[in-house]
Every structure is written in structure tokens, then in C-alpha cells.
Design a protein around this motif. Structure first.
Motif, PDB file in Angstrom:
ATOM      1  N   GLY A   1      -0.525   7.809   6.869  1.00  0.00           N
ATOM      2  CA  GLY A   1       0.062   8.484   7.653  1.00  0.00           C
ATOM      3  C   GLY A   1      -0.691   9.345   8.236  1.00  0.00           C
ATOM      4  O   GLY A   1      -0.795   9.591   9.611  1.00  0.00           O
ATOM      5  N   GLU A   2      -1.679  10.022   7.555  1.00  0.00           N
ATOM      6  CA  GLU A   2      -2.323  11.017   8.245  1.00  0.00           C
ATOM      7  C   GLU A   2      -3.528  10.234   9.144  1.00  0.00           C
ATOM      8  O   GLU A   2      -3.966  10.741  10.264  1.00  0.00           O
ATOM      9  CB  GLU A   2      -3.434  11.954   7.066  1.00  0.00           C
ATOM     10  N   ILE A   3      -3.945   8.898   8.915  1.00  0.00           N
ATOM     11  CA  ILE A   3      -4.867   8.579   9.594  1.00  0.00           C
ATOM     12  C   ILE A   3      -4.310   8.034  10.960  1.00  0.00           C
ATOM     13  O   ILE A   3      -4.715   7.953  11.964  1.00  0.00           O
ATOM     14  CB  ILE A   3      -5.753   7.040   8.916  1.00  0.00           C
ATOM     15  N   GLU A   4      -2.907   7.483  10.732  1.00  0.00           N
ATOM     16  CA  GLU A   4      -2.198   7.082  11.963  1.00  0.00           C
ATOM     17  C   GLU A   4      -1.948   8.418  12.904  1.00  0.00           C
ATOM     18  O   GLU A   4      -2.131   8.257  14.129  1.00  0.00           O
ATOM     19  CB  GLU A   4      -0.943   6.595  11.408  1.00  0.00           C
TER      20      GLU A   4
ATOM     21  N   LEU B   1       0.895  -1.115  -0.025  1.00  0.00           N
ATOM     22  CA  LEU B   1       0.179   0.059  -0.019  1.00  0.00           C
ATOM     23  C   LEU B   1       1.052   1.200   0.022  1.00  0.00           C
ATOM     24  O   LEU B   1       0.459   2.257  -0.662  1.00  0.00           O
ATOM     25  CB  LEU B   1      -0.763  -0.029   1.315  1.00  0.00           C
ATOM     26  N   GLY B   2       1.893   1.029   0.725  1.00  0.00           N
ATOM     27  CA  GLY B   2       2.979   2.459   0.852  1.00  0.00           C
ATOM     28  C   GLY B   2       3.808   2.814  -0.475  1.00  0.00           C
ATOM     29  O   GLY B   2       4.088   3.979  -0.659  1.00  0.00           O
ATOM     30  N   THR B   3       3.515   2.040  -1.513  1.00  0.00           N
ATOM     31  CA  THR B   3       4.129   2.304  -2.838  1.00  0.00           C
ATOM     32  C   THR B   3       3.276   3.410  -3.501  1.00  0.00           C
ATOM     33  O   THR B   3       3.556   3.894  -4.385  1.00  0.00           O
ATOM     34  CB  THR B   3       4.318   1.191  -3.721  1.00  0.00           C
ATOM     35  N   ASP B   4       2.006   3.394  -3.307  1.00  0.00           N
ATOM     36  CA  ASP B   4       0.998   4.389  -3.925  1.00  0.00           C
ATOM     37  C   ASP B   4       1.177   5.750  -3.081  1.00  0.00           C
ATOM     38  O   ASP B   4       0.730   5.898  -1.911  1.00  0.00           O
ATOM     39  CB  ASP B   4      -0.299   3.817  -3.825  1.00  0.00           C
TER      40      ASP B   4
ATOM     41  N   ARG C   1      -0.067   6.285   0.620  1.00  0.00           N
ATOM     42  CA  ARG C   1       0.950   6.638   1.609  1.00  0.00           C
ATOM     43  C   ARG C   1       0.712   7.715   2.302  1.00  0.00           C
ATOM     44  O   ARG C   1       0.803   7.818   3.809  1.00  0.00           O
ATOM     45  CB  ARG C   1       2.235   6.733   0.914  1.00  0.00           C
ATOM     46  N   ARG C   2       0.079   8.824   1.709  1.00  0.00           N
ATOM     47  CA  ARG C   2      -0.198  10.100   2.512  1.00  0.00           C
ATOM     48  C   ARG C   2      -1.253   9.878   3.394  1.00  0.00           C
ATOM     49  O   ARG C   2      -1.348  10.341   4.664  1.00  0.00           O
ATOM     50  CB  ARG C   2      -0.544  11.029   1.646  1.00  0.00           C
TER      51      ARG C   2
END
Length: 499
Positions: free
Chosen positions: A336-339, A325-328, A332-333
Motif C-alpha cells: 500500500g505504501e509503495i502504491e 502477498l496481501g495475506t502477510d 500488505r502495508r
């Protein structure tokens, strides 16, 4: 559709009678006033009982427009064929319908990746976090990044938290999933998540779930509590992991691009206002999980709770999926925002769903229906013919209060029930203070003083002892193991024979 699916009793009545208009754009009412513009809205489910947040949007459109803009619902779009949500997006782009809701899970089937973070496994794991996400700029960014020719996004709606339900015991650890068959909706990422737990993903049509559970080809599935309560699936899969929230059922409201452009600026504004209002109120429109779990426990469901170590183990199983998922960049943004939002919620996870007393341990054994003899099967024989007729009874607000049934404001009491037994089949209608709808039925059988009512949709049977008086009225009492909702709807008052 069943009477137990009506409790808020008539929750199923809803969408059979949602606002329908045959007006043609540009036509005039008497006096030259322009007729309402009607937008065709595709719903892939059999009704909107499962989706009160979508019902809120449908109701908001005529409200904000003064009924100058109307919604016409088309149910069971795609008829649950394989890939029906992806098919709906293609149909929408082609102009075969004007509007639709689509689960954000399904966009990855058509190459759209912008919504992936919403249903990343065990990321959005509380309603508080989901509310924070909906209130952020993430939904607008996801809709803006949705690159799908012919389709425009209007809003993202929140949805129920999906939990694992199972046949044998609550699935609380990765080991519980390993080697099992687990039903999920068609979505590349959700299938990958199921497989990351060591289970085999099944994407059978919803109608095949009961058969799979009964036949042993499906061991578990993911659903929100309210859907299981409506469908009565706890009789086949009586266990749930109460604090394992796999993902929410977030939805996107979408419209055909050309149809949207054909509307006036005022009409577009009305539509966007209704969509925004529905998004902001989507979580408050949902059924309360705590009261729903209490009801399901009374019907025989049993709940387990994963330990912190088990939850950590489950999340770690998804590490390879998150790497992908982090490759998109958009995803990725969003991840990070949800975390970041999660860290900002005080005591996140502290207000977990409480398990009612007596709702743990082994599920009660449900009695198997006594086989009917050939003389009484499917409503044949003298006993069955003797009770053929039309019956009526009324359920009131006082009845609901006494039984602990909450009123749904959309379907106000009283609820007038009309039951027909004829030619070996039963059917019933329900009319509340606003509307009237057919609720389906199926074959019936009489075994001595027991009436068996079997549903066409899933083959399940409700059984009741009955006594007929001199006028032919029937008084029913529930067999042991009957669902609480069945008991309320069918036995609160005698069935008065009217025909």
C-alpha cells in the motif's frame, strides 16, 4: 572474465583487488596502535563488477573508519550451487562469514517475508519510484521485521531494473511468455510470477544460461541491462522488452549478529554509516540504462516496447500472486505504501527508457565462426605457433573518448593490457592506474589470417583478422558482427610483442 567485461574497460578488475587485510582483531601495529579489524564479506557473484552499489559500501568502510575497519571479499560464495543465496544466509548465521549481501528476492526461501514487496512483479517499475521507496521508512521496517536467528540487517541497497530478454522476439504480452522456458533466480515469489505468465521457471546456475540459450532449453531470462552488457549475452538472446520492468534487484547488507555485537560502539557506528551511505547512493552508483542500451543496440540487441494495454494485461496476470502477498501484514502495508509513493511521483512512467533509432525490428544475423581444420584447432599448427608470445598495448583516456567509452572513476585510465599466447591458450592481464588483475582466457586458433579467441567461462569466441610485422607485432581488425567493446579493447592499438 573477458576484456569486454572491462569496459568501463576494467570494470572486472575491481573486486579481484578489493581491500584485503590479514589483521587479527586486537593485534597491534608498530608503536602499540591497534591493528585494523577485518570483516570477511561473502559475495556470491564472481566479482563485484555487477554490483557497483556493493563496491561503494566496501569502499566506504575504510573511508569512514580511517582504515581502522576493513572488508575482505570472498567471491563465488556457494559456487552457484542450487539454493546458494539461502545457503549463504545459513552460513552467515553460523558465523562462517561475517558479512554478505543477499538479494531480497531470496529471503522467502528461508521463511522471511518482510522484503517481498520490493520485488513484487511490476510494482517498483522505475528508478524514481525505487528512490522514493529507499528514502521512506519501508527499508528500516523491513529490516526490523527480518526474523532470522543470528543475522542482523544493516541496509537495503537499490538495484537495476530487471527486464525480460528473449531469443526469438521482444516479449511484450502475456502470450509471449506462455509455454516458454524462462530463467529467474531462486525465489518462491519470482518463480510464482514467472508461472503466472504461463512460462516454465528455470533456476539454473548463472553459468548454465548461455548453454541453455544455445541448446534451446531456455527461451528467455530476466536481467538488468548492465549485466547483459558485461556478459555479452545479447549475442544469444538479442531481444529485450525495454519498458517491461519486472522488479529491481534490491539487495540487503547483512552481518552475523555475534560478530556485530563483538564490535565496539564506535566500530558499529562506522559500519552503519557506511551501509547508510551506500544505500543512499546505491542508485547513482548504477550504470545508466540509456547509454547501456545504446551500446547493446550497437552490438546487435533489438528492443521492443509494450503498449499500455499490454502492460495492463501483464500486470493483471499477477493478480492471484498479489492476493497471496496481501495475506502477510508487513507485506500488505508495504504494498500500500509503495502504491501511495507511486501516485505521488509526477508523470510516473513518462520518462521511460528511450529506444535508440535503429534498435527495433529483427536482430542482425551473426556469422557463425568458420570451423577450424584439425591442423589449426586450439592453437596448434605452424601458424598458431608463429604468433606465440607476450604482447602489450595501452588504452588511454583519449582512446576511450574517441570510441565513446565512458570512464569509470574506480578504474582510471590508462589501462595497460598484457596478452599471452602460449601452448594453445591465451590469457590476459589488465592494469589500470590503481591496480592489476588477471582476466582469464581460453584456447585460441588461427585460420589463415584470422585469430579466434575462445573464452573458458562460456565458450564464446572473438574473431579478428591480424597482420604480423617484421618484429612480430600484431595489428588486429574485427570480424563482421564483433561487439563494440571487443573492437575497442583488442583493435585500437597494435599488440607490441615483448616476449
Amino acid at each position: 572474465m573477458r576484456c569486454t567485461k572491462t569496459v568501463g574497460v576494467v570494470a572486472l578488475v575491481a573486486t579481484a583487488l578489493l581491500l584485503v587485510s590479514c589483521a587479527v582483531t586486537g593485534a597491534d601495529r608498530a608503536g602499540g596502535v591497534p591493528a585494523p579489524v577485518t570483516l570477511r564479506f561473502a559475495n556470491t557473484y564472481s566479482n563485484l563488477t555487477y554490483l557497483p552499489q556493493v563496491s561503494a559500501f566496501v569502499d566506504a568502510v575504510p573511508e569512514v573508519s580511517g582504515e581502522d575497519l576493513m572488508i575482505e571479499i570472498h567471491h563465488e560464495w556457494g559456487h552457484f550451487r542450487p539454493g546458494y543465496e539461502a545457503e549463504l544466509l545459513h552460513d552467515l548465521a553460523a558465523g562462517e562469514t561475517d558479512m554478505a549481501w543477499v538479494g531480497t528476492r531470496a529471503f522467502d526461501l528461508v521463511g522471511v517475508s518482510s522484503f517481498q514487496a520490493l520485488t513484487a512483479p511490476m510494482l517498483i517499475d522505475s528508478y524514481a519510484l525505487q528512490a522514493a521507496v529507499l528514502g521512506s521508512d519501508l527499508p528500516a521496517a523491513m529490516l526490523s521485521a527480518m526474523d532470522l536467528d543470528g543475522v542482523r540487517g544493516l541496509a537495503v541497497l537499490g538495484g537495476g531494473l530487471r527486464k525480460p530478454f528473449s531469443v526469438d522476439r521482444p516479449w511484450l504480452s502475456a502470450a509471449d511468455f506462455r509455454g516458454k522456458s524462462f530463467q529467474t533466480f531462486e525465489s518462491r515469489r519470482q518463480i510464482e510470477a514467472v508461472e503466472a505468465l504461463g512460462a516454465t521457471a528455470r533456476t539454473d546456475a548463472p553459468a548454465g544460461l548461455d548453454a541453455g540459450l544455445s541448446e534451446g532449453t531456455i527461451d528467455g531470462f530476466e536481467k538488468q541491462l548492465s549485466t547483459v552488457a558485461v556478459n555479452g549475452t545479447e549475442r544469444l538472446a538479442p531481444y529485450v522488452a525495454a519498458n517491461v520492468n519486472l522488479w529491481p534487484e534490491t539487495l540487503a547488507l547483512v552481518i552475523n549478529e555475534d560478530r556485530f555485537d563483538s564490535l565496539s560502539a564506535t566500530q558499529q557506528g562506522w559500519l552503519q554509516e557506511a551501509a547508510t551511505r551506500a544505500s543512499q547512493g546505491s542508485l547513482t552508483a548504477l550504470s545508466d540504462d540509456s547509454s547501456t542500451l545504446t551500446r547493446l543496440c550497437a552490438d546487435g540487441l533489438r528492443a521492443g516496447r509494450a503498449t499500455p494495454a499490454q502492460l495492463t494485461e501483464l500486470r493483471k496476470s499477477f493478480d492471484p500472486l498479489y492476493a497471496g502477498l496481501g495475506t502477510d501484514p508487513v507485506t500488505r502495508r508495504a504494498l500500500g505504501e509503495i502504491e501511495r509513493l507511486k501516485r505521488g511521483i509526477p508523470d510516473h512512467g513518462a520518462a521511460e527508457l528511450p529506444v535508440p533509432e535503429g534498435c527495433t525490428g529483427r536482430a542482425p544475423v551473426r556469422p557463425s565462426p568458420t570451423p577450424s581444420t584439425s591442423g589449426t584447432a586450439r592453437g596448434t599448427g605452424a601458424a598458431a605457433q608463429a604468433i606465440e608470445g607476450v604482447y602489450r598495448w595501452e588504452l588511454t583516456a583519449a582512446d576511450a573518448e574517441a570510441a565513446g567509452v565512458q570512464e569509470d572513476d574506480r578504474y582510471p585510465w590508462p589501462h595497460l593490457m598484457t596478452m599471452t599466447l602460449a601452448d594453445g591458450r591465451w590469457s590476459h592481464r589488465v592494469r589500470d592506474a590503481r591496480q592489476d588483475a588477471d582476466y582469464g582466457g581460453g584456447p585460441y586458433a588461427v585460420r589463415g589470417d584470422v585469430l579466434d579467441l575462445t573464452w573458458d567461462d562460456d565458450g564464446s569466441t572473438m574473431s579478428f583478422h591480424f597482420v604480423a610485422d617484421a618484429e612480430g607485432n600484431l595489428t588486429l581488425t574485427a570480424e563482421p558482427g564483433a561487439r563494440v567493446d571487443d573492437h575497442f579493447v583488442m583493435t585500437t592499438h597494435p599488440w607490441q610483442r615483448i616476449g
